[in-house]
Design an enzyme around this catalytic site. Structure first.
Site, PDB file in Angstrom:
ATOM      1  N   CYS A 192       0.859  -1.179   0.000  1.00  0.00           N
ATOM      2  CA  CYS A 192       0.000   0.000   0.000  1.00  0.00           C
ATOM      3  C   CYS A 192       0.898   1.233   0.000  1.00  0.00           C
ATOM      4  O   CYS A 192       2.114   1.118  -0.140  1.00  0.00           O
ATOM      5  CB  CYS A 192      -0.967  -0.008   1.178  1.00  0.00           C
ATOM      6  N   THR A 193       0.328   2.411   0.149  1.00  0.00           N
ATOM      7  CA  THR A 193       1.082   3.648  -0.057  1.00  0.00           C
ATOM      8  C   THR A 193       2.296   3.753   0.865  1.00  0.00           C
ATOM      9  O   THR A 193       3.436   3.815   0.416  1.00  0.00           O
ATOM     10  CB  THR A 193       0.182   4.872   0.133  1.00  0.00           C
TER      11      THR A 193
END
Length: 298
Positions: A192-193
């Protein structure tokens, strides 16, 4: 005027008084002219802030002085500009709130944390360790995107599984439906980010019988900082601030496709019509057309 910096940070730890943390962070950030968003729960803190470098360094020293946050994962990046009052233009205001979850999976009762972080999460992989895993196990490795489908539309790891979700809350239902049970016997790398969503997602997957689950430590941000666009990542990274997206090099691939005309684009846009809450991957020429299509009738 100097270009502002942006910090992305989180820490999972038991917090006996989230409201006290909220007041401390609100007053500290306001005194330093910082803008951004911070969420706090009984399980930890998650946020992103923008401001000038000296102010953010002062904030970080204070932040790390609190024992549960001493080892928090903090990542730095470049902001874009400052407004007329000297604030980071990447954030409209400062927001510091207490919530049941610092990542909204809709499963607060499933998350367990201790002073070391999330209990039962996936094995952490540094960017180098990720490459070593892929070299060892090849195409058997599954990249599993822990973001929403819009974020993945402009950038993702090559060949990744991208669940068709609009919000993080939809992951639990998809996992419980058995939609990804065929992956339970394979090595699954969640990403994810900045890493926080995969802290929770990997624990949810392990609790549901996924046997070999990993999480990319530091998320896409740290991977991109190390390998740029010369590794396994393709495209642009969607970010939740005024920048919209960031690239890791001057030769980032454009993998997004305009929802209106099909041309390549890394641009995303909210519908400017107040009645429409939809967001698309859309080029500048097509944004008005897409807003008409997605407008919610009054």
């Amino acid at each position: 005027m100097p270009t502002p910096k942006i910090v992305l940070f989180y820490a999972f730890a038991p917090l006996p008084d989230p409201e006290a943390i909220r007041l401390w962070q609100r007053d500290l950030c306001a005194s330093l002219n910082l803008r951004g968003r911070i969420l706090i729960s009984a399980d930890g803190i998650n946020g992103t802030l923008g401001g000038d470098l000296p102010a953010l360094k002062t904030w970080l020293r204070s932040f790390r002085s609190y024992a549960p946050f001493a080892d928090a994962d903090v990542k730095w990046s470049e902001g874009t500009a400052v407004d007329a009052e000297g604030f980071s233009a990447d954030f409209p205001k400062l927001s510091v709130k207490v919530r049941a979850e610092i990542v909204s999976f809709g499963a607060p009762d499933e998350l367990r944390v201790d002073e070391h972080g999330v209990i039962g999460g996936g094995t952490r992989l540094s960017p180098d360790a990720l490459h070593a895993l892929v070299a060892e196990k090849g195409e058997d490795v599954v990249f599993f995107d822990g973001r929403n489908a819009l974020e993945a539309a402009i950038g993702r790891f090559a060949g990744a599984v991208v669940p068709p979700v609009e919000t993080t809350r939809e992951f639990v239902g998809l996992l419980d439906s058995g939609a990804y049970d065929d992956l339970k016997g394979r090595p699954v790398v969640t990403y994810c980010t900045g890493g926080i969503r995969c802290e929770v997602l990997s624990s949810l997957m392990r609790a549901r019988g996924f046997g070999e689950v990993y999480q990319l430590d530091g998320g896409i941000v740290r991977y991109g900082q190390q390998f740029g666009d010369d590794g396994l990542w393709e495209g642009s990274l969607y970010v939740f601030d005024g920048r919209g997206s960031v690239d890791f090099s001057d030769h980032a691939a454009v993998v997004g496709v305009c929802a209106g005309c099909g041309t390549p684009t890394r641009r995303t846009a909210n519908c400017p019509d107040p009645s429409c809450r939809h967001q698309d991957v859309v080029c500048a020429a097509c944004v008005a057309v897409r807003c008409v299509e997605h407008a919610v009738p009054a």
